[in-house]
Design an enzyme around this catalytic site. Structure first.
Site, PDB file in Angstrom:
ATOM      1  N   ALA A 287       2.776   1.853  -5.162  1.00 23.22           N
ATOM      2  CA  ALA A 287       2.839   1.028  -6.369  1.00 23.22           C
ATOM      3  C   ALA A 287       3.564  -0.261  -5.984  1.00 23.22           C
ATOM      4  CB  ALA A 287       3.604   1.773  -7.452  1.00 23.22           C
TER       5      ALA A 287
ATOM      6  N   GLY B 164       2.128   5.574  -4.048  1.00 20.72           N
ATOM      7  CA  GLY B 164       0.889   5.507  -4.820  1.00 20.72           C
ATOM      8  C   GLY B 164      -0.347   5.378  -3.940  1.00 20.72           C
TER       9      GLY B 164
ATOM     10  N   GLU C  46      -1.127   8.841  -2.957  1.00 16.10           N
ATOM     11  CA  GLU C  46      -1.624   9.472  -4.186  1.00 16.10           C
ATOM     12  C   GLU C  46      -3.063   9.032  -4.497  1.00 16.10           C
ATOM     13  OE1 GLU C  46       1.959   8.087  -6.162  1.00 16.10           O
ATOM     14  OE2 GLU C  46       2.330  10.132  -6.832  1.00 16.10           O
TER      15      GLU C  46
ATOM     16  N   GLU D 256       9.086   7.823  -2.283  1.00 19.34           N
ATOM     17  CA  GLU D 256       9.675   7.376  -3.557  1.00 19.34           C
ATOM     18  C   GLU D 256      11.154   7.681  -3.676  1.00 19.34           C
ATOM     19  OE1 GLU D 256       6.691   8.749  -3.242  1.00 19.34           O
ATOM     20  OE2 GLU D 256       5.265   7.755  -4.565  1.00 19.34           O
TER      21      GLU D 256
HETATM   22  N1  CAA Z   1       5.200  -3.087  -3.252  1.00 16.17           N
HETATM   23  C1  CAA Z   1       5.284  -4.434  -3.177  1.00 16.17           C
HETATM   24  N2  CAA Z   1       5.279  -5.119  -2.020  1.00 16.17           N
HETATM   25  C2  CAA Z   1       5.169  -4.396  -0.894  1.00 16.17           C
HETATM   26  C3  CAA Z   1       5.061  -2.996  -0.878  1.00 16.17           C
HETATM   27  C4  CAA Z   1       5.068  -2.343  -2.145  1.00 16.17           C
HETATM   28  N3  CAA Z   1       4.925  -1.020  -2.252  1.00 16.17           N
HETATM   29  N4  CAA Z   1       4.980  -2.575   0.394  1.00 16.17           N
HETATM   30  C5  CAA Z   1       5.020  -3.681   1.162  1.00 16.17           C
HETATM   31  N5  CAA Z   1       5.140  -4.769   0.398  1.00 16.17           N
HETATM   32  C6  CAA Z   1       5.223  -6.156   0.822  1.00 16.17           C
HETATM   33  C7  CAA Z   1       6.590  -6.458   1.409  1.00 16.17           C
HETATM   34  O1  CAA Z   1       7.520  -6.762   0.386  1.00 16.17           O
HETATM   35  C8  CAA Z   1       6.269  -7.642   2.291  1.00 16.17           C
HETATM   36  O2  CAA Z   1       6.175  -8.791   1.473  1.00 16.17           O
HETATM   37  P1  CAA Z   1       6.770 -10.210   1.987  1.00 16.17           P
HETATM   38  O3  CAA Z   1       5.954 -10.539   3.220  1.00 16.17           O
HETATM   39  O4  CAA Z   1       6.517 -11.113   0.844  1.00 16.17           O
HETATM   40  O5  CAA Z   1       8.204  -9.957   2.303  1.00 16.17           O
HETATM   41  C9  CAA Z   1       4.870  -7.352   2.809  1.00 16.17           C
HETATM   42  O6  CAA Z   1       4.323  -6.379   1.901  1.00 16.17           O
HETATM   43  C10 CAA Z   1       4.868  -6.732   4.192  1.00 16.17           C
HETATM   44  O7  CAA Z   1       5.742  -5.615   4.180  1.00 16.17           O
HETATM   45  P2  CAA Z   1       6.940  -5.410   5.221  1.00 16.17           P
HETATM   46  O8  CAA Z   1       7.465  -6.727   5.668  1.00 16.17           O
HETATM   47  O9  CAA Z   1       7.909  -4.454   4.603  1.00 16.17           O
HETATM   48  O10 CAA Z   1       6.144  -4.739   6.415  1.00 16.17           O
HETATM   49  P3  CAA Z   1       6.715  -3.734   7.510  1.00 16.17           P
HETATM   50  O11 CAA Z   1       5.677  -3.619   8.560  1.00 16.17           O
HETATM   51  O12 CAA Z   1       8.077  -4.128   7.948  1.00 16.17           O
HETATM   52  O13 CAA Z   1       6.861  -2.328   6.746  1.00 16.17           O
HETATM   53  C11 CAA Z   1       6.164  -0.574   5.272  1.00 16.17           C
HETATM   54  C12 CAA Z   1       5.727  -1.684   6.251  1.00 16.17           C
HETATM   55  C13 CAA Z   1       6.882   0.550   6.025  1.00 16.17           C
HETATM   56  C14 CAA Z   1       4.904  -0.028   4.618  1.00 16.17           C
HETATM   57  C15 CAA Z   1       7.107  -1.182   4.203  1.00 16.17           C
HETATM   58  O14 CAA Z   1       6.491  -2.330   3.650  1.00 16.17           O
HETATM   59  C16 CAA Z   1       7.448  -0.251   3.085  1.00 16.17           C
HETATM   60  O15 CAA Z   1       8.255   0.630   3.246  1.00 16.17           O
HETATM   61  N6  CAA Z   1       6.849  -0.460   1.889  1.00 16.17           N
HETATM   62  C17 CAA Z   1       7.160   0.277   0.704  1.00 16.17           C
HETATM   63  C18 CAA Z   1       6.552   1.662   0.758  1.00 16.17           C
HETATM   64  C19 CAA Z   1       6.947   2.455  -0.474  1.00 16.17           C
HETATM   65  O16 CAA Z   1       8.120   2.702  -0.741  1.00 16.17           O
HETATM   66  N7  CAA Z   1       5.938   2.890  -1.256  1.00 16.17           N
HETATM   67  C20 CAA Z   1       6.174   3.643  -2.468  1.00 16.17           C
HETATM   68  C21 CAA Z   1       6.227   2.693  -3.647  1.00 16.17           C
HETATM   69  S1  CAA Z   1       6.754   3.502  -5.116  1.00 16.17           S
HETATM   70  C22 CAA Z   1       5.396   4.328  -5.699  1.00 16.17           C
HETATM   71  O17 CAA Z   1       4.310   4.269  -5.135  1.00 16.17           O
HETATM   72  C23 CAA Z   1       5.667   5.100  -6.942  1.00 16.17           C
HETATM   73  C24 CAA Z   1       4.552   5.957  -7.419  1.00 16.17           C
HETATM   74  O18 CAA Z   1       4.335   7.069  -6.983  1.00 16.17           O
HETATM   75  C25 CAA Z   1       3.746   5.494  -8.515  1.00 16.17           C
END
Ligand code: CAA
Length: 260
Positions: A67, A112, A115, A135
């Site tokens: 998400a 998500g 999911e 999460e």
């Molecule tokens: N939401 C919004 N933006 C996101 C994102 C997310 N889930 N995942 C990555 N991005 C964005 C980052 O903020 C970044 O943006 P900027 O370039 O503007 O800074 C861009 O995508 C690239 O990401 P990273 O610089 O973090 O890339 P990385 O290679 O260093 O890491 C990653 C990759 C491990 C996937 C890392 O981005 C990460 O951990 N992302 C979040 C993953 C996460 O926690 N997902 C669960 C979300 S909550 C959810 O999904 C709830 C539910 O069940 C409904």
């Protein structure tokens, strides 16, 4: 069919739906979710002679990284349940889609994103794919069906460990656990998914839909899966395809199914 965050390509009856926000690793913001809903409840159903759908992510790095976390801070107090249930509805629409839906997981499938892949009927993964439900790192739990579907697919033991530790797993481990059914070289995921859909397209179309319904009923505590199976079997036996399938087998030829 005008989308901002999705790309849709339909070729030979196969729809490829690409989540297209590569700068945010294809994170699911409200607009993207709304468009996915529109496809699976309306636009996709209207595609003539559709064989199936492939869901994938733009770019090599990510399928969907979850998400969109940037929208979390705007979430008003008291709106959390509605947020999760909206996701449930959208992912149920995928799970209940009458044609087979395959996730071609090309990179990160987190939160998500994992999911979304699990709501699809089949998952194939590129060798660099990474799966996880991280999460708890954000102080929340998987809210788009992950607590249920991860258990369904890989069993309670490993599922609860993944959800409690937020650890990611790679494609080979996902294969070993049954989260995906094929691991293929990077860039070949969609081609593999197409190959599977082409094979399914040779089968009885009514039977394919009834398999999806009966399998879904097994996991719906409000429904009786055995009853849905019996109803589906009964519906199939009423079709001319049923007679054609049996006749073709006995005559040692390929069946010519009409979806009737
Ligand atoms: N939401 C919004 N933006 C996101 C994102 C997310 N889930 N995942 C990555 N991005 C964005 C980052 O903020 C970044 O943006 P900027 O370039 O503007 O800074 C861009 O995508 C690239 O990401 P990273 O610089 O973090 O890339 P990385 O290679 O260093 O890491 C990653 C990759 C491990 C996937 C890392 O981005 C990460 O951990 N992302 C979040 C993953 C996460 O926690 N997902 C669960 C979300 S909550 C959810 O999904 C709830 C539910 O069940 C409904």
């Amino acid at each position: 069919m005008m989308y901002t965050n999705l790309l849709l390509e339909v070729q030979e009856g196969i729809a490829v739906l690409t989540i297209n926000r590569p700068k945010a690793l294809n994170a699911l913001n409200a607009q993207t979710l709304q468009e996915i809903h529109q496809f699976f409840t309306k636009d996709g159903l209207a595609i003539k002679d559709l064989k199936g759908v492939i869901v994938t992510g733009a770019g090599e790095k990510s399928f969907v990284a979850g998400a969109d976390i940037s929208e979390f801070l705007k979430l008003e107090k008291g709106k959390g349940k509605a947020f999760a249930m909206k996701g449930h509805d959208i992912f149920f629409a995928i799970e209940r889609f009458p044609k087979p839906v395959i996730a071609a997981v090309n990179g990160y499938a987190l939160g998500g994103g994992c999911e979304l892949a699990m709501a699809c009927h089949i998952r194939v993964a590129g060798e660099k794919a990474r799966f996880g439900q991280p999460e708890v790192n954000l102080g929340i739990l998987p809210g788009y069906g992950g607590t249920q579907r991860l258990i369904q697919l890989i069993g309670k033991g490993k599922a609860i460990e993944m959800m409690l530790t937020a650890d990611m797993i790679g494609a080979e481990e996902a294969l070993r656990l049954g989260l995906v059914t094929h691991v293929i070289p990077l860039g070949q995921e969609v081609a593999k998914a197409k190959e599977i859909l082409q094979k399914i397209a040779t089968k009885g179309p009514v039977a394919v839909t009834k398999v999806i319904e009966a399998v879904n009923a097994y996991f719906n505590y409000l429904a009786d899966g055995y009853n849905a199976e019996a109803d589906g079997f009964s519906d199939c036996t009423e079709t001319t395809d049923f007679k054609e399938g049996a006749a073709a087998f006995l005559e040692k030829r390929k069946a010519n199914f009409k979806g009737e």
